[in-house]
Design an enzyme around this catalytic site. Sequence first.
Site, PDB file in Angstrom:
ATOM      1  CB  SER A 247      -8.749  -2.517   5.168  1.00  0.00           C
ATOM      2  OG  SER A 247      -9.429  -3.240   4.297  1.00  0.00           O
TER       3      SER A 247
ATOM      4  CD  GLU B  84      -5.405   0.488   3.098  1.00  0.00           C
ATOM      5  OE1 GLU B  84      -4.887  -0.902   3.496  1.00  0.00           O
ATOM      6  OE2 GLU B  84      -5.668  -0.158   1.668  1.00  0.00           O
TER       7      GLU B  84
ATOM      8  NE  ARG C 243      -3.467  -2.256   0.210  1.00  0.00           N
ATOM      9  CZ  ARG C 243      -3.205  -3.259  -0.674  1.00  0.00           C
ATOM     10  NH1 ARG C 243      -2.379  -3.775  -0.928  1.00  0.00           N
ATOM     11  NH2 ARG C 243      -3.741  -4.759  -0.129  1.00  0.00           N
TER      12      ARG C 243
HETATM   13  C1  LIG Z   1     -15.401  -1.142  -0.895  1.00  0.00           C
HETATM   14  C2  LIG Z   1     -14.273  -0.523  -0.901  1.00  0.00           C
HETATM   15  C3  LIG Z   1     -13.466  -2.007  -1.172  1.00  0.00           C
HETATM   16  C4  LIG Z   1     -12.552  -1.401  -1.493  1.00  0.00           C
HETATM   17  N1  LIG Z   1     -11.449  -2.148  -1.410  1.00  0.00           N
HETATM   18  C5  LIG Z   1     -10.156  -2.638  -1.921  1.00  0.00           C
HETATM   19  C6  LIG Z   1      -8.874  -3.611  -1.927  1.00  0.00           C
HETATM   20  O1  LIG Z   1      -9.439  -4.638  -1.609  1.00  0.00           O
HETATM   21  N2  LIG Z   1      -8.264  -3.563  -1.378  1.00  0.00           N
HETATM   22  C7  LIG Z   1      -7.374  -1.576  -1.841  1.00  0.00           C
HETATM   23  O2  LIG Z   1      -6.229  -1.578  -1.434  1.00  0.00           O
HETATM   24  N3  LIG Z   1      -8.067  -0.649  -1.880  1.00  0.00           N
HETATM   25  C8  LIG Z   1      -9.299  -0.898  -1.801  1.00  0.00           C
HETATM   26  N4  LIG Z   1     -10.178   0.408  -1.309  1.00  0.00           N
HETATM   27  C9  LIG Z   1     -10.141   1.493  -1.091  1.00  0.00           C
HETATM   28  C10 LIG Z   1      -9.665   2.063  -3.034  1.00  0.00           C
HETATM   29  O3  LIG Z   1     -10.483   1.758  -3.170  1.00  0.00           O
HETATM   30  C11 LIG Z   1      -8.478   1.782  -3.484  1.00  0.00           C
HETATM   31  O4  LIG Z   1      -7.328   2.687  -2.791  1.00  0.00           O
HETATM   32  C12 LIG Z   1      -8.656   3.209  -4.351  1.00  0.00           C
HETATM   33  O5  LIG Z   1      -6.818   2.803  -5.532  1.00  0.00           O
HETATM   34  C13 LIG Z   1      -8.219   4.362  -4.312  1.00  0.00           C
HETATM   35  O6  LIG Z   1      -8.292   5.127  -5.931  1.00  0.00           O
HETATM   36  P1  LIG Z   1      -9.554   6.369  -6.013  1.00  0.00           P
HETATM   37  O7  LIG Z   1      -9.324   6.426  -6.971  1.00  0.00           O
HETATM   38  O8  LIG Z   1     -10.577   6.044  -5.303  1.00  0.00           O
HETATM   39  O9  LIG Z   1      -8.419   7.353  -5.499  1.00  0.00           O
HETATM   40  P2  LIG Z   1      -8.946   8.467  -4.375  1.00  0.00           P
HETATM   41  O10 LIG Z   1      -9.492   8.162  -3.057  1.00  0.00           O
HETATM   42  O11 LIG Z   1      -9.572   9.801  -5.120  1.00  0.00           O
HETATM   43  O12 LIG Z   1      -7.323   8.907  -4.008  1.00  0.00           O
HETATM   44  C14 LIG Z   1      -6.283   8.361  -3.080  1.00  0.00           C
HETATM   45  C15 LIG Z   1      -5.235   8.927  -3.025  1.00  0.00           C
HETATM   46  O13 LIG Z   1      -4.469   9.068  -3.802  1.00  0.00           O
HETATM   47  C16 LIG Z   1      -4.039  10.530  -4.856  1.00  0.00           C
HETATM   48  N5  LIG Z   1      -4.704  10.150  -6.427  1.00  0.00           N
HETATM   49  C17 LIG Z   1      -5.566  10.225  -6.549  1.00  0.00           C
HETATM   50  N6  LIG Z   1      -5.248  10.124  -8.251  1.00  0.00           N
HETATM   51  C18 LIG Z   1      -4.179  10.855  -8.599  1.00  0.00           C
HETATM   52  C19 LIG Z   1      -3.519  10.342 -10.025  1.00  0.00           C
HETATM   53  N7  LIG Z   1      -3.964  10.819 -10.660  1.00  0.00           N
HETATM   54  N8  LIG Z   1      -2.368  11.144  -9.512  1.00  0.00           N
HETATM   55  C20 LIG Z   1      -1.309  11.551  -7.923  1.00  0.00           C
HETATM   56  N9  LIG Z   1      -2.444  11.385  -6.530  1.00  0.00           N
HETATM   57  C21 LIG Z   1      -3.687  10.722  -7.589  1.00  0.00           C
HETATM   58  C22 LIG Z   1      -5.101  11.189  -3.749  1.00  0.00           C
HETATM   59  O14 LIG Z   1      -4.419  12.773  -3.742  1.00  0.00           O
HETATM   60  C23 LIG Z   1      -5.608  10.427  -2.662  1.00  0.00           C
HETATM   61  O15 LIG Z   1      -4.241  11.126  -1.734  1.00  0.00           O
HETATM   62  C24 LIG Z   1     -11.752  -0.629  -1.442  1.00  0.00           C
HETATM   63  C25 LIG Z   1     -12.621   1.093  -0.855  1.00  0.00           C
HETATM   64  C26 LIG Z   1     -14.115   0.444  -0.886  1.00  0.00           C
HETATM   65  C27 LIG Z   1     -15.578   1.690  -1.094  1.00  0.00           C
END
Ligand SMILES: Cc1cc2nc3c(=O)[nH]c(=O)nc-3n(C[C@H](O)[C@H](O)[C@H](O)COP(=O)(O)OP(=O)(O)OC[C@H]3O[C@@H](n4cnc5c(N)ncnc54)[C@H](O)[C@@H]3O)c2cc1C
Length: 302
Positions: free
Chosen positions: A224, A295, A173
Amino acid sequence: MKNKIISDLHALEIKDIIENEPLYKHTTFKVGGPALVFIEAHSFNDVTKTIDYALQYHIKYLIIGNGSNILVSDKLFQGIVISTKYLNSFELNDNYVYAMCGVNLIALAYHTAQASLSGMEFASGIPGCIGGSVFMNAGAYKKEMADIIKEVLVYDNHQLKWLDKAELAFSYRHSIFQERRDMVILAVNLELEFACKEKIMELIETRKQKRQATQPYDAFCAGSTFKNPSIDTSSWQLIDEANLRGYKINDAQVSMKHSNFIINRDRASAKDVYDLINLVKKRVQEKANITLHVEVELINFE
Ligand SMILES: Cc1cc2nc3c(=O)[nH]c(=O)nc-3n(C[C@H](O)[C@H](O)[C@H](O)COP(=O)(O)OP(=O)(O)OC[C@H]3O[C@@H](n4cnc5c(N)ncnc54)[C@H](O)[C@@H]3O)c2cc1C
């Protein structure tokens, strides 16, 4: 300040600008106060011009994908939030995939599976965009983004450049982007492998059922809450041992289904969720003498 930012961004030909946009609309927790200025980027140019502008005038900015790993505070975000969700084109070329940062991970996992490409099965239940998933090195079932990334297109110090996977400091992560928050992920090249489509789809389906049985996948949450302290120690076990499964602060609750998920039952504020995170940390520290690390990214709490 707001009117000047908006008129300057219009002058830079950035079109989709919203003022005082509530951020709860853009996070899966469904909490978060307004952003002074919110833009929907439709091109890399929209992103790079906005960042150059923000840097020039020392304006705070935040880039988001699907908002599925962030807890945004209830107060005003005094700057510009850039949403990348519309930067969502991708292309398959043999066993390689080019994907822009706003591509939805689940959609891409299904698309590559249909093309008989294996490698993204782990991602078929992660509701993020490519950019956020690289930033987090998102993963599941012992696989993570680092396993499929070949290179990443970044905007760094006013320049576009491709960085190889070896330069991205991936670990559990973690990626280099967590230290280099000035760098923006614009696109990726992924390397997958050809395999039997039916087998890939079967694995995706089995995991979907497992997730639905064990996680509150349809609740407002951000996955998580805490990283696992080690391979042998799971956060959910420590939280259970501290007797916190189901514990509530107003509408923020430690999920009954999976205690490493904090959910917003409906009307929780970011403060309720934040207070619950701190309470869980404190109780686990007292009970097990282990420090849990979040996380979820905490935004605008400083
Ligand atoms: C129901 C559910 C289940 C999930 N299961 C998992 C799982 O199994 N495994 C897991 O790892 N995660 C899981 N997650 C968490 C999440 O989905 C992941 O971490 C996902 O990769 C985040 O992507 P996002 O586009 O939503 O990022 P965001 O929440 O929009 O951003 C997260 C971070 O990344 C940065 N960021 C976003 N885009 C960029 C970019 N283009 N350039 C630079 N920085 C950027 C943001 O500034 C922020 O700091 C889950 C979430 C939910 C709601």
